[in-house]
Design a protein around this motif. Structure first.
Motif, PDB file in Angstrom:
ATOM      1  N   LYS A  10       0.827  -1.203   0.000  1.00 55.70           N
ATOM      2  CA  LYS A  10       0.000   0.000   0.000  1.00 55.70           C
ATOM      3  C   LYS A  10       0.863   1.255   0.000  1.00 55.70           C
ATOM      4  N   GLU A  11       1.923   1.262   0.775  1.00 54.24           N
ATOM      5  CA  GLU A  11       2.839   2.407   0.802  1.00 54.24           C
ATOM      6  C   GLU A  11       3.469   2.636  -0.573  1.00 54.24           C
ATOM      7  N   VAL A  12       3.852   1.553  -1.245  1.00 57.00           N
ATOM      8  CA  VAL A  12       4.408   1.659  -2.592  1.00 57.00           C
ATOM      9  C   VAL A  12       3.347   2.209  -3.548  1.00 57.00           C
ATOM     10  N   ALA A  13       2.126   1.706  -3.443  1.00 57.26           N
ATOM     11  CA  ALA A  13       1.036   2.159  -4.313  1.00 57.26           C
ATOM     12  C   ALA A  13       0.779   3.651  -4.144  1.00 57.26           C
ATOM     13  N   ILE A  14       0.776   4.119  -2.924  1.00 55.95           N
ATOM     14  CA  ILE A  14       0.537   5.548  -2.664  1.00 55.95           C
ATOM     15  C   ILE A  14       1.648   6.387  -3.288  1.00 55.95           C
ATOM     16  N   LYS A  15       2.891   5.936  -3.171  1.00 55.00           N
ATOM     17  CA  LYS A  15       4.004   6.655  -3.809  1.00 55.00           C
ATOM     18  C   LYS A  15       3.841   6.679  -5.327  1.00 55.00           C
ATOM     19  N   LEU A  16       3.386   5.564  -5.898  1.00 58.05           N
ATOM     20  CA  LEU A  16       3.158   5.525  -7.342  1.00 58.05           C
ATOM     21  C   LEU A  16       2.068   6.502  -7.754  1.00 58.05           C
ATOM     22  N   MET A  17       0.985   6.533  -6.994  1.00 50.21           N
ATOM     23  CA  MET A  17      -0.111   7.451  -7.295  1.00 50.21           C
ATOM     24  C   MET A  17       0.350   8.903  -7.207  1.00 50.21           C
ATOM     25  N   ASP A  21       0.901  11.900 -10.114  1.00 51.05           N
ATOM     26  CA  ASP A  21       0.168  13.133  -9.837  1.00 51.05           C
ATOM     27  C   ASP A  21      -1.337  12.960 -10.012  1.00 51.05           C
ATOM     28  N   LEU A  22      -1.859  11.865  -9.417  1.00 49.79           N
ATOM     29  CA  LEU A  22      -3.290  11.613  -9.490  1.00 49.79           C
ATOM     30  C   LEU A  22      -4.029  12.582  -8.568  1.00 49.79           C
ATOM     31  N   TYR A  23      -5.303  12.738  -8.825  1.00 54.54           N
ATOM     32  CA  TYR A  23      -6.178  13.635  -8.071  1.00 54.54           C
ATOM     33  C   TYR A  23      -6.069  13.303  -6.592  1.00 54.54           C
ATOM     34  N   LYS A  24      -5.723  14.286  -5.785  1.00 56.27           N
ATOM     35  CA  LYS A  24      -5.433  14.047  -4.369  1.00 56.27           C
ATOM     36  C   LYS A  24      -6.580  13.375  -3.600  1.00 56.27           C
ATOM     37  N   PRO A  25      -7.850  13.701  -3.850  1.00 58.27           N
ATOM     38  CA  PRO A  25      -8.915  12.964  -3.159  1.00 58.27           C
ATOM     39  C   PRO A  25      -8.934  11.469  -3.494  1.00 58.27           C
ATOM     40  N   ASP A  34      -8.896   2.181   1.309  1.00 57.53           N
ATOM     41  CA  ASP A  34      -8.592   1.177   0.274  1.00 57.53           C
ATOM     42  C   ASP A  34      -9.531   1.302  -0.928  1.00 57.53           C
ATOM     43  N   THR A  35     -10.018   2.487  -1.192  1.00 59.26           N
ATOM     44  CA  THR A  35     -10.946   2.726  -2.293  1.00 59.26           C
ATOM     45  C   THR A  35     -10.178   2.820  -3.601  1.00 59.26           C
ATOM     46  N   ILE A  36     -10.548   1.972  -4.545  1.00 58.95           N
ATOM     47  CA  ILE A  36      -9.899   1.939  -5.852  1.00 58.95           C
ATOM     48  C   ILE A  36     -10.669   2.840  -6.805  1.00 58.95           C
ATOM     49  N   THR A  37      -9.929   3.603  -7.605  1.00 60.91           N
ATOM     50  CA  THR A  37     -10.537   4.475  -8.607  1.00 60.91           C
ATOM     51  C   THR A  37     -10.408   3.839  -9.980  1.00 60.91           C
ATOM     52  N   PHE A 131      -3.838  13.089 -17.022  1.00 62.67           N
ATOM     53  CA  PHE A 131      -4.457  14.355 -17.381  1.00 62.67           C
ATOM     54  C   PHE A 131      -5.446  14.743 -16.294  1.00 62.67           C
ATOM     55  N   GLY A 132      -5.360  15.943 -15.817  1.00 63.40           N
ATOM     56  CA  GLY A 132      -6.316  16.440 -14.837  1.00 63.40           C
ATOM     57  C   GLY A 132      -6.488  15.558 -13.613  1.00 63.40           C
ATOM     58  N   GLY A 133      -5.450  14.892 -13.178  1.00 60.82           N
ATOM     59  CA  GLY A 133      -5.530  14.039 -12.002  1.00 60.82           C
ATOM     60  C   GLY A 133      -5.999  12.620 -12.286  1.00 60.82           C
ATOM     61  N   GLY A 134      -6.262  12.306 -13.559  1.00 59.08           N
ATOM     62  CA  GLY A 134      -6.708  10.973 -13.945  1.00 59.08           C
ATOM     63  C   GLY A 134      -5.729  10.298 -14.864  1.00 59.08           C
ATOM     64  N   LEU A 135      -6.089   9.117 -15.354  1.00 59.76           N
ATOM     65  CA  LEU A 135      -5.248   8.332 -16.245  1.00 59.76           C
ATOM     66  C   LEU A 135      -6.043   7.840 -17.441  1.00 59.76           C
ATOM     67  N   ALA A 136      -5.356   7.683 -18.539  1.00 60.86           N
ATOM     68  CA  ALA A 136      -5.945   7.033 -19.710  1.00 60.86           C
ATOM     69  C   ALA A 136      -4.868   6.174 -20.351  1.00 60.86           C
ATOM     70  N   ARG A 137      -5.204   4.936 -20.663  1.00 56.65           N
ATOM     71  CA  ARG A 137      -4.257   4.051 -21.327  1.00 56.65           C
ATOM     72  C   ARG A 137      -4.107   4.476 -22.780  1.00 56.65           C
ATOM     73  N   VAL A 138      -2.849   4.550 -23.230  1.00 58.66           N
ATOM     74  CA  VAL A 138      -2.585   4.916 -24.619  1.00 58.66           C
ATOM     75  C   VAL A 138      -1.884   3.807 -25.385  1.00 58.66           C
ATOM     76  N   ALA A 139      -1.291   2.847 -24.691  1.00 61.64           N
ATOM     77  CA  ALA A 139      -0.632   1.727 -25.376  1.00 61.64           C
ATOM     78  C   ALA A 139      -0.444   0.574 -24.401  1.00 61.64           C
TER      79      ALA A 139
END
Length: 139
Positions: A10-17, A21-25, A34-37, A131-139
């Motif tokens: 979980k600590e590693v995941a938070i550092k990755l997020m 630069d994901l949306y802080k909330p 443990d809420t997954i977005t 983008f804007g705190g979110g993610l989109a897969r491109v490849a």
């Protein structure tokens, strides 16, 4: 021991997020509950109300002793895909979860679940844009 591993994942995941630069909330909800977005083409939302997907993720985590911290979702020419961004159980792999990262583009370790053809599901690196705190897969 297992709870200790889960906490370290979980600590590693938070550092990755934070690195992405994901949306802080979204980070706070994961950190505290443990809420997954889930990230789709135009935004993100919490998947706690999608019982089927959440159960699939929890079964996957249990089977592979990993932690899913975010999901992207898209429709491709080879099927509908859910990309589980994960922290694996093996600590020696943690330094390579993000193999490339700049301000907006990240190559990150994931499990791609192909809903239309499970045989095509696999572990590997995917490229996501932030983008804007979110993610989109491109490849």
């Amino acid at each position: 021991m297992e709870n200790n591993l889960r906490q370290q994942q979980k600590e590693v995941a938070i550092k990755l997020m934070e690195t992405m630069d994901l949306y802080k909330p979204y980070i706070k909800a994961f950190k505290e509950h443990d809420t997954i977005t889930m990230y789709e083409q135009y935004g993100g939302y919490y998947i706690e109300d999608d019982e089927n997907l959440l159960n699939n993720i929890r079964e996957f985590e249990k089977e592979h002793n990993c932690l899913v911290y975010a999901v992207t979702h898209e429709y491709t020419s080879f099927g509908e895909c859910y990309d589980y961004l994960i922290v694996p159980q093996y600590k020696e792999e943690w330094d390579d979860i993000i193999s490339y990262s700049n301000q907006t583009k990240h190559v990150i370790f994931a499990y791609v679940r192909n809903v239309d053809d499970e045989w095509c599901s696999e572990f590997g690196d995917i490229t996501v844009n932030q983008f804007g705190g979110g993610l989109a897969r491109v490849a």
